[in-house]
Enzyme design. Structure first.
Site: not given
Ligand code: THU
Length: 142
Positions: A53, A55, A64, A66, A97, A100
């Site tokens: 991920n 940000e 994310c 994935e 999520c 994804c």
């Molecule tokens: N996140 C992912 O990378 N994958 C997911 O399936 C759920 C959430 C990340 C997004 C964000 O950077 C952090 O986790 C918190 O939500």
């Protein structure tokens, strides 16, 4: 008749190569805001593509793990993804999520999705289980 002793409840099978790649990818995450680091490793035709991920100070722009892994695979020419491992520190492991799930379904409707935590606990799904009745490219054929 006596069989083998049952494994202790805490025992987990050793990490697979794909799981080790997802764990390595987790360390590359850029997650200063949520502090929730996620690593992913996608397998396609014997190749593995990592993602994590990423940000942003403009929170809604984060992506994310994935999706960064799937996009790396697609940029390398892969179109049929076979499996993805997602590693987080959540225990029990958290699952992908909704956004994804849709992206995974595009390139791997038959794919296996393994979610793992740092202790090696895993949950195994198919994309179809995670996103039944997905919107697919076939729906665009009018
Ligand atoms: N996140 C992912 O990378 N994958 C997911 O399936 C759920 C959430 C990340 C997004 C964000 O950077 C952090 O986790 C918190 O939500």
């Amino acid at each position: 008749m006596t069989g083998p002793a049952p494994a202790p409840a805490s025992w987990q099978p050793p990490a697979t190569a794909l799981e080790l790649r997802a764990l390595a990818a987790q360390r590359t995450a850029y997650a200063p805001y949520s502090r929730f680091r996620v690593g992913a490793a996608v397998q396609a035709s014997g190749a593995v593509f990592e993602g994590a991920n990423v940000e942003n100070a403009s929170y809604g722009l984060g992506v994310c793990a994935e999706r960064t892994a799937v996009f790396a695979a697609v940029l390398a020419g892969a179109r049929q993804l076979e499996a993805v491992v997602v590693c987080t520190d959540a225990s029990p492991p958290s699952s992908p999520c909704g956004a994804c799930r849709q992206v995974l379904a595009e390139f791997g409707p038959e794919m296996t999705v393994i979610v793992a935590d740092a202790a090696g606990h895993r949950c195994i799904y198919t994309v179809r289980e995670l996103l039944p009745d997905a919107f697919t490219p076939a729906h665009l054929d009018r």
